[in-house]
Design a protein around this motif. Structure first.
Motif, mmCIF file in Angstrom:
data_model
loop_
_atom_site.group_PDB
_atom_site.id
_atom_site.type_symbol
_atom_site.label_atom_id
_atom_site.label_comp_id
_atom_site.label_asym_id
_atom_site.label_seq_id
_atom_site.Cartn_x
_atom_site.Cartn_y
_atom_site.Cartn_z
ATOM 1 N N GLY A 138 0.814 -1.213 0.000
ATOM 2 C CA GLY A 138 0.000 0.000 0.000
ATOM 3 C C GLY A 138 0.845 1.259 0.000
ATOM 4 O O GLY A 138 0.430 2.276 -0.515
ATOM 5 N N GLU A 139 2.049 1.160 0.580
ATOM 6 C CA GLU A 139 2.908 2.347 0.605
ATOM 7 C C GLU A 139 3.639 2.500 -0.727
ATOM 8 O O GLU A 139 3.549 3.533 -1.369
ATOM 9 N N ALA A 140 4.352 1.444 -1.113
ATOM 10 C CA ALA A 140 5.079 1.486 -2.382
ATOM 11 C C ALA A 140 4.231 0.815 -3.447
ATOM 12 O O ALA A 140 3.330 0.036 -3.154
ATOM 13 N N GLY A 141 4.525 1.129 -4.696
ATOM 14 C CA GLY A 141 3.740 0.569 -5.780
ATOM 15 C C GLY A 141 4.121 -0.853 -6.122
ATOM 16 O O GLY A 141 3.356 -1.569 -6.753
ATOM 17 N N ARG A 194 8.368 -10.128 -8.383
ATOM 18 C CA ARG A 194 9.474 -11.102 -8.301
ATOM 19 C C ARG A 194 10.547 -10.683 -9.306
ATOM 20 O O ARG A 194 10.344 -9.702 -10.025
ATOM 21 N N PRO A 195 11.690 -11.396 -9.347
ATOM 22 C CA PRO A 195 12.749 -10.970 -10.266
ATOM 23 C C PRO A 195 12.239 -10.809 -11.693
ATOM 24 O O PRO A 195 11.477 -11.631 -12.193
ATOM 25 N N GLY A 196 12.647 -9.745 -12.325
ATOM 26 C CA GLY A 196 12.182 -9.418 -13.667
ATOM 27 C C GLY A 196 12.214 -7.913 -13.801
ATOM 28 O O GLY A 196 12.766 -7.229 -12.950
ATOM 29 N N GLY A 197 11.648 -7.388 -14.851
ATOM 30 C CA GLY A 197 11.596 -5.943 -14.984
ATOM 31 C C GLY A 197 11.857 -5.487 -16.402
ATOM 32 O O GLY A 197 12.026 -6.294 -17.312
ATOM 33 N N ALA A 198 11.908 -4.163 -16.547
ATOM 34 C CA ALA A 198 11.955 -3.561 -17.873
ATOM 35 C C ALA A 198 13.227 -3.929 -18.614
ATOM 36 O O ALA A 198 13.195 -4.201 -19.810
ATOM 37 N N LEU A 249 4.336 0.562 -13.709
ATOM 38 C CA LEU A 249 4.120 -0.380 -14.811
ATOM 39 C C LEU A 249 4.136 0.352 -16.155
ATOM 40 O O LEU A 249 4.708 -0.139 -17.133
ATOM 41 N N LEU A 250 3.541 1.559 -16.168
ATOM 42 C CA LEU A 250 3.540 2.364 -17.393
ATOM 43 C C LEU A 250 4.965 2.722 -17.803
ATOM 44 O O LEU A 250 5.370 2.554 -18.962
ATOM 45 N N ILE A 251 5.753 3.192 -16.819
ATOM 46 C CA ILE A 251 7.146 3.548 -17.101
ATOM 47 C C ILE A 251 7.898 2.322 -17.604
ATOM 48 O O ILE A 251 8.643 2.387 -18.590
#
Lengths: 98, 234
Positions: free
Chosen positions: B43-46, B123-127, B195-197
């Motif tokens: 709730g604090e961080a996205g 979990r591990p992953g990302g842009a 998520l948009l970024i």
């Protein structure tokens, strides 16, 4: 010496090896490879030092992830410049390098 | 010969200095992992994954500058590009096995890229991982002899390289109008904004890496002026 610092020690060794190769070789491609080995050493050092008895630390890992992308970009750019240099001069090393 | 000695001395000095730094490391006064995990209360961080949170929430300016560096590399490579057509036939390996494997692998690679992008928040992953896989798709297509001209021609896909930086900056500025810090997005919107970024970053990173690969054309491997070539000293 604890096993926690295993990666940090490997990083130290890679930094030394990379610097040696960077000075010894004339060929620009070899220099680029040596430079990348040195870079990998510093990444390992950063990640390895942080997990000193405290488990993985997300902050240096995120910094290293950023660093890896920068390293990939600069290596690709160096390759583009290197091939352009070879195309223009026909040399694979720099003229002031004796 | 003297070069080897200089190199040996320099690398010995740097190795010893680094080893001393590792041996004499100071004990940290605060624990960053704990700090990061307490900051990611739901709730604090996205996002819930600590590394993604550090990359796009706590230290997002690093990531912003990173995509800017990638863009600068592409611009410099574009400036050094040779004025010659990049013929797909020159690089493509005319191998039916390769074409069959590419047909099988491509949908899977696109799926993996989409999954990595989506997984980044928990979990591990990302842009960056997703962008690298997407760029890998492009490189594989290129090696299989598929012309990517159709992909690179339209202006809006050229602009795709800039999209990541543009979206990042345009998400970062509105909080400043509200009196907050740059890139300090409101907590209730953070998840969606990140998520948009990340989606924009994935596209930009893939296109930037692919451009860097494409800008070193295969046919430039022979020197343009062979007579200038000097004999290499033995």
């Amino acid at each position: 010496m604890s096993t926690d610092l295993f990666f940090a020690w490997i990083g130290v060794a890679l930094c030394g090896l990379g610097l040696f190769g960077f000075i010894v070789h004339h060929h620009l491609m070899r220099r680029l490879l040596a430079f990348n080995i040195m870079g990998s050493g510093s990444f390992l050092l950063l990640v390895g030092l942080a997990q000193d008895g405290r488990g993985p630390d997300p902050v240096p890992q995120a910094l290293v992830l950023t660093g890896i992308v920068i390293a990939v970009a600069s290596t690709a750019l160096a390759l583009v410049v290197l091939r352009r240099w070879y195309r223009v001069s026909g040399e694979s090393s720099l003229p002031e390098d004796v | 010969m003297s070069r080897v000695i200089v190199a040996a001395i320099a690398s010995l000095i740097i190795t010893i200095a680094l080893a001393l730094a590792v041996l004499e490391r100071p004990t940290p006064t605060l624990s960053l992992p704990n700090l990061a995990s307490t900051a990611i209360t739901p709730g604090e961080a996205g996002v819930l994954h600590p590394i993604t949170a550090v990359l796009l929430e706590f230290r997002s300016i690093d990531t912003l500058l990173e995509i800017a560096v990638l863009l600068v590399a592409v611009v410099v490579a574009l400036a050094l590009r040779e004025a010659q057509p990049d013929g797909a036939d020159r690089m493509g390996l005319d191998n039916p096995l390769l074409h069959a494997v590419v047909k099988l692998l491509l949908p899977l690679m696109l799926l993996v890229a989409a999954y990595l992008l989506w997984a980044g928040s928990t979990r591990p992953g990302g842009a960056f991982q997703a962008g690298a896989v997407l760029a890998g798709c492009g490189v594989l297509l290129r090696l299989a002899g598929t012309s990517l001209h159709g992909l690179e021609r339209p202006r809006w896909l050229q602009g795709g390289r800039v999209l990541g930086l543009l979206v990042f900056v345009s998400v970062g500025i509105p909080p400043m109008l509200a009196g907050r810090a740059f890139l300090d997005y409101p907590a209730d919107l953070a998840g969606g904004l990140i998520l948009l970024i990340e989606a924009a970053l994935t596209l930009s990173i893939a296109l930037a890496l692919l451009s860097l690969f494409r800008l070193a054309p295969p046919q430039s491997d022979s020197p343009a002026f062979p007579d200038r070539r000097k004999r290499r000293r033995a």
